[in-house]
Design a protein around this motif. Structure first.
Motif, PDB file in Angstrom:
ATOM      1  N   ALA A   1       4.084   3.415  14.346  1.00  0.00           N
ATOM      2  CA  ALA A   1       4.533   3.679  12.974  1.00  0.00           C
ATOM      3  C   ALA A   1       3.439   3.299  11.971  1.00  0.00           C
ATOM      4  N   ASP A   2       3.831   3.172  10.723  1.00  0.00           N
ATOM      5  CA  ASP A   2       2.962   2.751   9.619  1.00  0.00           C
ATOM      6  C   ASP A   2       1.803   3.731   9.431  1.00  0.00           C
ATOM      7  N   GLU A   3       0.553   3.267   9.422  1.00  0.00           N
ATOM      8  CA  GLU A   3      -0.603   4.116   9.131  1.00  0.00           C
ATOM      9  C   GLU A   3      -1.792   3.693   9.988  1.00  0.00           C
TER      10      GLU A   3
ATOM     11  N   ALA B   1       0.804  -1.236   0.000  1.00  0.00           N
ATOM     12  CA  ALA B   1       0.000   0.000   0.000  1.00  0.00           C
ATOM     13  C   ALA B   1       0.828   1.273   0.000  1.00  0.00           C
ATOM     14  N   LYS B   2       2.126   1.148   0.286  1.00  0.00           N
ATOM     15  CA  LYS B   2       2.949   2.351   0.410  1.00  0.00           C
ATOM     16  C   LYS B   2       4.355   2.086  -0.129  1.00  0.00           C
ATOM     17  N   LYS B   3       5.035   3.202  -0.449  1.00  0.00           N
ATOM     18  CA  LYS B   3       6.460   3.135  -0.752  1.00  0.00           C
ATOM     19  C   LYS B   3       7.181   3.947   0.311  1.00  0.00           C
TER      20      LYS B   3
ATOM     21  N   PHE C   1      -8.677  -2.827  14.958  1.00  0.00           N
ATOM     22  CA  PHE C   1      -7.647  -2.158  14.157  1.00  0.00           C
ATOM     23  C   PHE C   1      -6.301  -2.825  14.375  1.00  0.00           C
ATOM     24  N   LYS C   2      -5.394  -2.587  13.421  1.00  0.00           N
ATOM     25  CA  LYS C   2      -4.047  -3.183  13.416  1.00  0.00           C
ATOM     26  C   LYS C   2      -3.001  -2.079  13.556  1.00  0.00           C
ATOM     27  N   LEU C   3      -2.055  -2.282  14.441  1.00  0.00           N
ATOM     28  CA  LEU C   3      -0.982  -1.296  14.625  1.00  0.00           C
ATOM     29  C   LEU C   3       0.375  -1.932  14.360  1.00  0.00           C
ATOM     30  N   GLU C   4       1.313  -1.099  13.886  1.00  0.00           N
ATOM     31  CA  GLU C   4       2.715  -1.516  13.785  1.00  0.00           C
ATOM     32  C   GLU C   4       3.547  -0.524  14.569  1.00  0.00           C
ATOM     33  N   PHE C   5       4.535  -1.038  15.268  1.00  0.00           N
ATOM     34  CA  PHE C   5       5.426  -0.200  16.064  1.00  0.00           C
ATOM     35  C   PHE C   5       6.863  -0.402  15.598  1.00  0.00           C
TER      36      PHE C   5
END
Ligand code: ADP
Ligand code: MG
Length: 234
Positions: free
Chosen positions: A190-192, A12-14, A176-180
């Protein structure tokens, strides 16, 4: 800030390097994937919408005392962020049962989960991001016990900030999903945070207002992403 080479292209991202060693640019694409990238498509202007929504939510969380990677919004699709070492753990917070947990445990759709449930998944596409326990995290050295404790505290705090924010906008934060990531020994969110990574149900109608519209071919995908943006950034 001068944008440099691409560090990583995800689904989904660069991520681009910059002239600052500890800063990156996140570029939000319109590409959409589901079911571990077996289903692929495009959601028109999703990148613009998700960048705006993530920016608003990172600002909200910073104000509430949650440290994030967010530095500033650079353009429609670009965000400047601290370069972190992403922990290969996806943290999922559930306030209601839906999606994979229903299939896994046979729960009733929409079952209230209070206090919220925290689940860990191993961030590895080739393995299909499997569910893992704290013992797996320790065994595989994915994070220390102290870091896992922090992930749980931070995730619950983030839930307590986001839940009322969406409630006031007529949306139920279902899960929801989180990234750290690690930055100078500190854990940063981090992430979105966007309709790609959260599930929202309209409080009045129960309508799905997130990537489930794409996953399940529910239609009106672009319109719904724009509606979430309108409510979040109004
Ligand atoms: N601040 C950051 N520094 C370094 N990497 C990051 C940062 N924020 C997010 N990432 C990583 O960049 C990638 C974002 O692109 P995405 O398309 O979501 O990838 P993926 O296909 O792995 O989900 C993710 O792997 C995410 O973990
Ligand atoms: Mg991702």
């Amino acid at each position: 800030m001068i944008q440099g080479d691409m560090l990583y292209e995800g689904k989904a991202k660069k991520i681009f390097l910059t002239d600052q060693p500890d800063e990156v640019v996140q570029y939000f694409k319109d590409d959409a994937t589901a079911f571990n990238a077996q289903k692929k498509g495009t959601i028109l202007e999703k990148g613009i919408v998700n960048n705006k929504i993530s920016t608003r939510l990172f600002e909200l969380l910073e104000q509430a005392g949650v440290a994030t990677h967010f530095l500033k919004k650079l353009s429609d699709r670009e965000m400047l962020a601290r370069r972190v070492k992403i922990l290969p753990i996806e943290v999922v917070i559930r306030n209601r049962a839906t999606g994979s947990i229903i299939k896994r445990l046979g729960l009733e759709e929409g079952l209230v989960i209070d206090p919220p449930l925290i689940e860990f998944f191993y961030k590895d596409d080739s393995l299909g991001d499997p569910l893992i326990t704290e013992d797996h995290i320790r065994m595989m050295n994915l994070a220390t016990s102290d870091q896992v404790a922090s992930l749980k505290t931070l995730s619950l705090k983030i839930n307590e900030v986001l839940k009322p924010f969406f409630q006031e906008r007529g949306m139920m934060l279902v899960d929801f999903k989180l990234e750290f990531g690690l930055w100078n020994g500190q854990i940063l969110l981090a992430d979105e945070i966007s309709p790609d990574t959260c599930r929202f149900w309209d409080i009045q109608t129960g309508e799905r207002m997130d990537k489930d519209r794409f996953r399940k071919d529910l239609g009106r995908i672009e319109e719904t992403y724009q509606e979430v943006l309108r409510r979040v950034c109004a």
